[in-house]
Design an enzyme around this catalytic site. Sequence first.
Site, mmCIF file in Angstrom:
data_model
loop_
_atom_site.group_PDB
_atom_site.id
_atom_site.type_symbol
_atom_site.label_atom_id
_atom_site.label_comp_id
_atom_site.label_asym_id
_atom_site.label_seq_id
_atom_site.Cartn_x
_atom_site.Cartn_y
_atom_site.Cartn_z
ATOM 1 N N SER A 143 50.881 4.029 41.235
ATOM 2 C CA SER A 143 51.856 4.267 40.169
ATOM 3 C C SER A 143 53.031 5.048 40.730
ATOM 4 O O SER A 143 52.856 5.918 41.595
ATOM 5 C CB SER A 143 51.212 5.065 39.032
ATOM 6 O OG SER A 143 52.186 5.514 38.108
ATOM 7 N N TYR A 157 46.429 11.644 35.454
ATOM 8 C CA TYR A 157 46.585 10.239 35.842
ATOM 9 C C TYR A 157 47.374 10.138 37.146
ATOM 10 O O TYR A 157 46.993 9.400 38.073
ATOM 11 C CB TYR A 157 47.299 9.481 34.727
ATOM 12 C CG TYR A 157 47.644 8.044 35.076
ATOM 13 C CD1 TYR A 157 46.689 7.043 34.972
ATOM 14 C CD2 TYR A 157 48.922 7.697 35.502
ATOM 15 C CE1 TYR A 157 46.993 5.730 35.284
ATOM 16 C CE2 TYR A 157 49.240 6.391 35.820
ATOM 17 C CZ TYR A 157 48.272 5.408 35.712
ATOM 18 O OH TYR A 157 48.579 4.104 36.032
#
Length: 248
Positions: A143, A157
Amino acid sequence: MSPVTIVTGGSRGIGAAAVRRLAADGHAVCLSFRENVEAAEKIVREVVDAGGRCIAVRADVSREDDTEVLFRTAREELGQITGLVANAGVTSPMAPLADQPVSQLRYLVEVNVLGALLSARRAIQSMSTARGGNGGSIVLISSSSTIHGGPGEYVHYSASKGAVDVMTVGLAKEVAKEGIRVNAVAPGMVDTEIHALSGDPERAWKAAGRIPLGRPGDPAEIADAIAWLMSDQASYTSGAILRVAGGI
């Protein structure tokens, strides 16, 4: 022989887009899913109706026994495994780290980090030329949030995807002589249903003003990057983390 690729978390979002794109490129695809049988079966039908080969296996990638069933089924039904897209991942309701329940932190790390490790481990066992395999390619899904850290929303996350980045670099070096390339794609804000699961269905478009290209990405655009890294066109690319994030 056509390549045989496993896509974890392949029933929705980026995973489903990757299944469609890889199947169009001639891959036989085994997708894993955790809960949504209907969505998984829909993707399989799409691929098969278009003339491709595709199966779906229910598996929780954070469990070693489920991962074993996934890879064994793919091998038995489709043939020698040559690729893995380790896409399965979860988020959580957005909140500062101090307000995140420990149970949620543990679950996220188990899926995003342990799940990627178990999937890559099993793929290497199948593909390594030192272990009787034919080599292949692994693409991990990271990400772009590893750049900014996700403060106030997704620090946990982002940390889990930072682990994926380190895994990409280390594994690429570890298995290079075993015929396996390892790379990662780091998407930015992508318009998928994952935002609704986190409590803000419009989050991707709300963030458009912070993205240099002025919009969130489409899952198909991420799938294009995955497909390139899986292809022979990327034969000299390993250990790369390809950011596909609209300029962020």
